[in-house]
Design an enzyme around this catalytic site. Structure first.
Site, short mmCIF file in Angstrom:
data_model
loop_
_atom_site.label_atom_id
_atom_site.label_comp_id
_atom_site.label_asym_id
_atom_site.label_seq_id
_atom_site.Cartn_x
_atom_site.Cartn_y
_atom_site.Cartn_z
N HIS A 1 -56.66 -12.30 3.85
CA HIS A 1 -55.34 -12.86 3.55
C HIS A 1 -54.27 -11.95 4.17
O HIS A 1 -54.42 -10.73 4.18
CB HIS A 1 -55.14 -12.97 2.04
CG HIS A 1 -53.93 -13.77 1.67
ND1 HIS A 1 -52.66 -13.23 1.72
CD2 HIS A 1 -53.78 -15.06 1.30
CE1 HIS A 1 -51.79 -14.17 1.38
NE2 HIS A 1 -52.45 -15.30 1.12
N ASN B 1 -54.80 -19.97 -4.63
CA ASN B 1 -54.79 -18.51 -4.70
C ASN B 1 -53.73 -18.07 -5.71
O ASN B 1 -52.54 -18.18 -5.44
CB ASN B 1 -54.47 -17.96 -3.29
CG ASN B 1 -54.32 -16.45 -3.27
OD1 ASN B 1 -54.68 -15.77 -4.25
ND2 ASN B 1 -53.77 -15.93 -2.19
N SER C 1 -46.60 -22.50 2.11
CA SER C 1 -45.60 -23.32 1.41
C SER C 1 -46.00 -24.78 1.29
O SER C 1 -45.17 -25.68 1.50
CB SER C 1 -44.23 -23.19 2.10
OG SER C 1 -43.76 -21.86 1.99
N GLU D 1 -51.55 -10.90 3.15
CA GLU D 1 -51.02 -9.85 2.27
C GLU D 1 -51.95 -8.64 2.23
O GLU D 1 -51.51 -7.50 2.15
CB GLU D 1 -50.78 -10.43 0.87
CG GLU D 1 -49.56 -11.34 0.87
CD GLU D 1 -49.57 -12.42 -0.19
OE1 GLU D 1 -50.40 -12.37 -1.12
OE2 GLU D 1 -48.73 -13.35 -0.06
N GLY E 1 -44.97 -18.40 1.26
CA GLY E 1 -44.04 -18.02 0.19
C GLY E 1 -42.58 -18.13 0.59
O GLY E 1 -41.70 -17.60 -0.11
N GLU F 1 -52.97 -19.73 8.28
CA GLU F 1 -51.80 -19.48 7.45
C GLU F 1 -50.74 -18.72 8.25
O GLU F 1 -50.78 -17.48 8.30
CB GLU F 1 -52.18 -18.64 6.23
CG GLU F 1 -53.17 -19.30 5.30
CD GLU F 1 -52.98 -18.80 3.88
OE1 GLU F 1 -52.60 -19.60 3.04
OE2 GLU F 1 -53.18 -17.60 3.64
N LYS G 1 -52.96 -15.17 -6.68
CA LYS G 1 -52.37 -13.85 -6.39
C LYS G 1 -52.31 -13.01 -7.67
O LYS G 1 -53.19 -13.14 -8.51
CB LYS G 1 -51.00 -14.01 -5.73
CG LYS G 1 -51.04 -14.96 -4.53
CD LYS G 1 -49.85 -14.79 -3.65
CE LYS G 1 -49.85 -15.89 -2.61
NZ LYS G 1 -48.92 -15.66 -1.54
C1 PEP Z 1 -50.88 -18.02 0.39
O1 PEP Z 1 -50.59 -17.03 -0.27
O2 PEP Z 1 -51.98 -18.09 0.94
C2 PEP Z 1 -49.91 -19.10 0.47
C3 PEP Z 1 -50.15 -20.08 1.29
O3 PEP Z 1 -48.81 -19.00 -0.34
P1 PEP Z 1 -47.67 -20.12 -0.54
O4 PEP Z 1 -48.37 -21.42 -0.80
O5 PEP Z 1 -46.89 -19.64 -1.71
O6 PEP Z 1 -46.88 -20.15 0.73
#
Ligand code: PEP
Length: 248
Positions: free
Chosen positions: A93, A8, A210, A95, A170, A164, A10
Site C-alpha cells: 500500500h 481497507n 476515493s 502508505e 483520500g 491506486e 486503515k
Molecule cells: C486506500 O487507502 O487504499 C484508498 C483507496 O483510500 P480512499 O478510498 O480513502 O481514497
C-alpha cells in the site's frame, strides 16, 4: 470470476464496538450481493474478536512480514495471518511504501510469502503524480515489474492487483473513466510482457482512490475493472452498500 470489493479500514476505529458495526455493514451487503466477493481488512488487534463471525466476508490483513519467524519485533508472519483466519493480505500500500520505505523488492517478497501460505496478496501500486510528459508510465511499469518479480507464471492467477494512484487516495480526486481505461490497458500490456496473454487475462485488477457512492457506478463500468480497493468509505454503511452494489 467474482468482482471484488475490498475495504481497507486503515488505523480505524478505536474500539471494538465500532469495529463490529463496520464488519456488520460489510457482511450485510456481502450477503445481499453473493456475486461480489467482499474483503475486509481491519486493524490486526481486532481480527481475533471479529473472526468467529465474518462469513461471507473474506478477512484480510493490511500488511505482512517478509520474514517467516525470528527476531522481527512488531511484525506478523503470513503463517500467523492464515492461522487467525485471514485469506487475503494487502501488500505495498502506498502508505506503507511512504511511511516505512517499502521497496518493490520487499513488496514482491511479501506477496511471495503470502502465496506460500495460501493467502491471496492484493498488490498495490500507483503513480504519485500524473505528469504531462507521461513519466508516470515509466514509473508504473517499473513499479509493477518490480512488485511482481518473485511471482511465478504459475502463481500469477492467484494474485490480485490494486492500481491506486496516490494523488487520488483520500483526496476526493478520483480518476476519470478515460484515464482509468487507458491505464488498465497499460497495466494489461505490462502483464502480457511478463506472463503472456493467456495468463495476463486472468489477473484481476482493482481500482483504488476515493471510490465513493457517487462515482462507484461509473468506475465499475470501465472495461477491465475487476473491483475496488476502498479506504475512507469502508466505515460508512451507505457508501459500502452503494460500492458493493455497483459491482453486482
Ligand atoms: C486506500 O487507502 O487504499 C484508498 C483507496 O483510500 P480512499 O478510498 O480513502 O481514497
Amino acid at each position: 470470476m467474482k468482482k471484488i470489493a475490498a475495504f481497507n479500514w486503515k488505523l480505524k476505529p478505536t474500539n471494538i464496538k465500532e469495529a463490529q458495526a463496520t464488519l456488520r455493514a460489510h457482511k450485510k451487503y456481502a450477503k445481499a450481493h453473493p456475486d461480489v466477493q467482499v474483503v475486509s481488512a481491519p486493524p490486526m488487534p481486532f481480527v481475533h474478536k471479529l473472526i468467529s463471525d465474518v462469513s461471507p466476508v473474506g478477512l484480510c490483513a493490511q500488511d505482512v512480514s517478509t520474514k517467516f519467524d525470528g527476531a522481527h519485533t512488531g511484525q506478523s508472519s503470513a503463517a500467523m495471518l492464515r492461522e487467525v483466519g485471514c485469506s487475503y493480505v494487502i501488500v505495498g500500500h502506498s502508505e506503507r511504501r511512504a511511511e516505512f520505505g517499502e521497496t518493490d523488492t520487499m513488496v514482491s517478497k511479501k506477496a511471495q510469502i503470502a502465496l506460500e501460505q495460501g493467502l491471496t496478496p492484493i498488490i498495490c501500486f500507483g503513480e504519485d503524480d500524473r505528469d504531462a510528459q507521461g513519466r508516470y508510465v515509466d514509473l508504473l511499469t517499473e513499479q509493477l515489474k518490480g512488485s511482481l518479480e518473485l511471482i511465478s507464471d504459475k502463481n500469477s492467477s492467484k494474485i490480485v492487483l490494486a492500481y491506486e494512484p496516490i494523488w487520488a487516495i483520500g483526496t476526493g480526486a478520483s480518476i476519470t473513466t478515460d484515464d482509468l481505461f487507458s491505464t488498465l490497458i497499460l497495466i494489461k500490456k505490462i502483464l502480457v510482457d511478463i506472463y503472456g496473454e493467456r495468463r495476463a487475462n486472468k489477473v484481476q485488477i482493482l481500482y483504488g482512490g476515493s471510490v465513493k457512492d457517487h462515482n462507484a457506478d461509473e468506475l465499475a463500468a470501465v472495461p477491465g475493472v475487476s473491483g475496488f480497493l476502498v479506504g475512507g468509505a469502508s466505515h460508512k454503511p451507505e457508501m459500502v452498500k452503494a460500492i458493493i452494489a455497483s459491482l453486482a
